[in-house]
Design an enzyme around this catalytic site. Structure first.
Site, PDB file in Angstrom:
ATOM      1  N   GLU A 181      23.457 -61.913  92.957  1.00  0.00           N
ATOM      2  CA  GLU A 181      22.104 -62.486  93.051  1.00  0.00           C
ATOM      3  C   GLU A 181      21.118 -61.433  93.531  1.00  0.00           C
ATOM      4  O   GLU A 181      21.487 -60.513  94.245  1.00  0.00           O
ATOM      5  CB  GLU A 181      22.120 -63.637  94.073  1.00  0.00           C
ATOM      6  CG  GLU A 181      22.261 -65.020  93.478  1.00  0.00           C
ATOM      7  CD  GLU A 181      20.942 -65.530  92.878  1.00  0.00           C
ATOM      8  OE1 GLU A 181      20.066 -64.708  92.541  1.00  0.00           O
ATOM      9  OE2 GLU A 181      20.796 -66.756  92.764  1.00  0.00           O
ATOM     10  N   ASP A 182      19.851 -61.617  93.189  1.00  0.00           N
ATOM     11  CA  ASP A 182      18.815 -60.729  93.724  1.00  0.00           C
ATOM     12  C   ASP A 182      18.470 -61.133  95.156  1.00  0.00           C
ATOM     13  O   ASP A 182      18.352 -60.296  96.039  1.00  0.00           O
ATOM     14  CB  ASP A 182      17.557 -60.714  92.835  1.00  0.00           C
ATOM     15  CG  ASP A 182      16.995 -62.098  92.510  1.00  0.00           C
ATOM     16  OD1 ASP A 182      17.572 -63.126  92.949  1.00  0.00           O
ATOM     17  OD2 ASP A 182      15.973 -62.156  91.811  1.00  0.00           O
ATOM     18  N   ASP A 204      17.328 -67.458  98.949  1.00  0.00           N
ATOM     19  CA  ASP A 204      16.126 -67.979  99.592  1.00  0.00           C
ATOM     20  C   ASP A 204      16.445 -69.379 100.132  1.00  0.00           C
ATOM     21  O   ASP A 204      17.091 -69.504 101.173  1.00  0.00           O
ATOM     22  CB  ASP A 204      14.999 -67.948  98.558  1.00  0.00           C
ATOM     23  CG  ASP A 204      13.641 -68.314  99.116  1.00  0.00           C
ATOM     24  OD1 ASP A 204      13.399 -68.091 100.309  1.00  0.00           O
ATOM     25  OD2 ASP A 204      12.810 -68.830  98.342  1.00  0.00           O
ATOM     26  N   PHE A 221       7.484 -62.834 100.853  1.00  0.00           N
ATOM     27  CA  PHE A 221       7.714 -62.852  99.407  1.00  0.00           C
ATOM     28  C   PHE A 221       7.751 -61.398  98.954  1.00  0.00           C
ATOM     29  O   PHE A 221       6.813 -60.646  99.168  1.00  0.00           O
ATOM     30  CB  PHE A 221       6.629 -63.630  98.653  1.00  0.00           C
ATOM     31  CG  PHE A 221       7.036 -63.882  97.231  1.00  0.00           C
ATOM     32  CD1 PHE A 221       7.857 -64.961  96.907  1.00  0.00           C
ATOM     33  CD2 PHE A 221       6.646 -63.009  96.221  1.00  0.00           C
ATOM     34  CE1 PHE A 221       8.283 -65.162  95.595  1.00  0.00           C
ATOM     35  CE2 PHE A 221       7.066 -63.210  94.909  1.00  0.00           C
ATOM     36  CZ  PHE A 221       7.876 -64.282  94.599  1.00  0.00           C
ATOM     37  N   ARG A 231       9.027 -56.019  88.283  1.00  0.00           N
ATOM     38  CA  ARG A 231      10.491 -55.890  88.266  1.00  0.00           C
ATOM     39  C   ARG A 231      10.953 -54.433  88.190  1.00  0.00           C
ATOM     40  O   ARG A 231      12.043 -54.101  88.639  1.00  0.00           O
ATOM     41  CB  ARG A 231      11.079 -56.627  87.052  1.00  0.00           C
ATOM     42  CG  ARG A 231      10.981 -58.132  87.118  1.00  0.00           C
ATOM     43  CD  ARG A 231      11.947 -58.724  86.094  1.00  0.00           C
ATOM     44  NE  ARG A 231      11.658 -60.108  85.738  1.00  0.00           N
ATOM     45  CZ  ARG A 231      12.108 -61.169  86.405  1.00  0.00           C
ATOM     46  NH1 ARG A 231      12.848 -61.009  87.481  1.00  0.00           N
ATOM     47  NH2 ARG A 231      11.812 -62.391  86.002  1.00  0.00           N
TER      48      ARG A 231
HETATM   49  P1  IMP Z   1      16.373 -70.243  95.949  1.00  0.00           P
HETATM   50  O1  IMP Z   1      16.895 -71.189  94.910  1.00  0.00           O
HETATM   51  O2  IMP Z   1      15.226 -70.824  96.700  1.00  0.00           O
HETATM   52  O3  IMP Z   1      17.431 -69.663  96.858  1.00  0.00           O
HETATM   53  O4  IMP Z   1      15.680 -69.044  95.180  1.00  0.00           O
HETATM   54  C1  IMP Z   1      16.390 -68.111  94.510  1.00  0.00           C
HETATM   55  C2  IMP Z   1      15.551 -67.490  93.419  1.00  0.00           C
HETATM   56  O5  IMP Z   1      14.147 -67.575  93.684  1.00  0.00           O
HETATM   57  C3  IMP Z   1      15.860 -66.038  93.355  1.00  0.00           C
HETATM   58  O6  IMP Z   1      16.942 -65.780  92.502  1.00  0.00           O
HETATM   59  C4  IMP Z   1      14.549 -65.443  92.898  1.00  0.00           C
HETATM   60  O7  IMP Z   1      14.472 -65.437  91.487  1.00  0.00           O
HETATM   61  C5  IMP Z   1      13.484 -66.362  93.456  1.00  0.00           C
HETATM   62  N1  IMP Z   1      12.927 -65.848  94.726  1.00  0.00           N
HETATM   63  C6  IMP Z   1      13.128 -66.314  95.976  1.00  0.00           C
HETATM   64  N2  IMP Z   1      12.482 -65.585  96.893  1.00  0.00           N
HETATM   65  C7  IMP Z   1      11.838 -64.617  96.206  1.00  0.00           C
HETATM   66  C8  IMP Z   1      11.003 -63.512  96.603  1.00  0.00           C
HETATM   67  O8  IMP Z   1      10.717 -63.238  97.782  1.00  0.00           O
HETATM   68  N3  IMP Z   1      10.544 -62.728  95.583  1.00  0.00           N
HETATM   69  C9  IMP Z   1      10.828 -62.952  94.276  1.00  0.00           C
HETATM   70  N4  IMP Z   1      11.624 -63.961  93.868  1.00  0.00           N
HETATM   71  C10 IMP Z   1      12.119 -64.782  94.817  1.00  0.00           C
HETATM   72 MG    MG Z   2      12.412 -64.945  89.801  1.00  0.00          MG
END
Ligand code: IMP
Ligand code: MG
Length: 174
Positions: free
Chosen positions: A97-98, A101, A150, A163
């Protein structure tokens, strides 16, 4: 919105950490029938740098895609847009994963993968924002733990921008 004037995580620190993670992962997965599963699109640069650095490399590379975000706020709704070609049953899956969150995306992905009955499932994330968690989740391999910013760059986007940056920056109000 604009980029922070200095990176939150400089490019050389990212590359150094990728090498450390790759070393740990190649030891842990030696000799296993394993699949490195990149979560598109954000984890693509991180996954490819890891994939190049894992040596010896027992992994077959594959991709999965979940979409959850518009702008900087999670919509909460997650759709699986692309599912792996590889059979995951009885294989050791490492999901890359990147960023972790709220944990919602990971929850959907993990349920989808578990349904295929892999031999094991572990998570590798470049970034972790534990303060934002709604659904409990922890990664097995974490690049960097960050505060509630963010961030963009090294695969991470804001509406598909930024990106290609080599470092990770905070995105701030103008
Ligand atoms: P989650 O489902 O809230 O855990 O979010 C995961 C996805 O949201 C990641 O795979 C990202 O694509 C996007 N995301 C969450 N936080 C950020 C951020 O700070 N910058 C860019 N993308 C984010
Ligand atoms: Mg994204």
């Amino acid at each position: 919105m604009k980029l922070s004037s200095t990176p939150l995580i400089p490019a050389d620190a990212i590359q150094q950490r990728v090498l450390e993670l790759a070393r740990d992962i190649s030891m842990d997965y030696a000799q296993l029938d394993a699949v490195l599963l990149c979560v598109l699109k954000g984890a693509a640069p991180f996954t490819m740098d890891l994939f190049h650095a894992i040596d010896p490399n027992p992994f077959t590379l594959d991709f999965i895609r979940a979409q959850s975000y518009a702008g900087t706020a999670s919509s909460g709704a997650i759709t699986l847009r692309y599912t792996p070609d590889e059979v995951l049953t009885h294989r050791h899956v490492l999901l890359v994963e990147d960023i972790l969150d709220t944990g919602r995306t990971l929850d959907v992905l993990v349920k989808h993968i578990q349904a295929e009955n892999p031999a094991s499932l572990k998570i590798c994330t470049l970034l972790d924002k534990p303060l934002r968690r709604i659904i409990p989740a922890t990664a097995d391999y974490t690049g960097f733990t960050i505060d509630d910013h963010f961030v963009v760059g090294y695969g991470l986007d804001y509406n598909e921008q930024y990106r290609a940056l080599h470092a990770v920056y905070c995105l701030e109000e103008e």
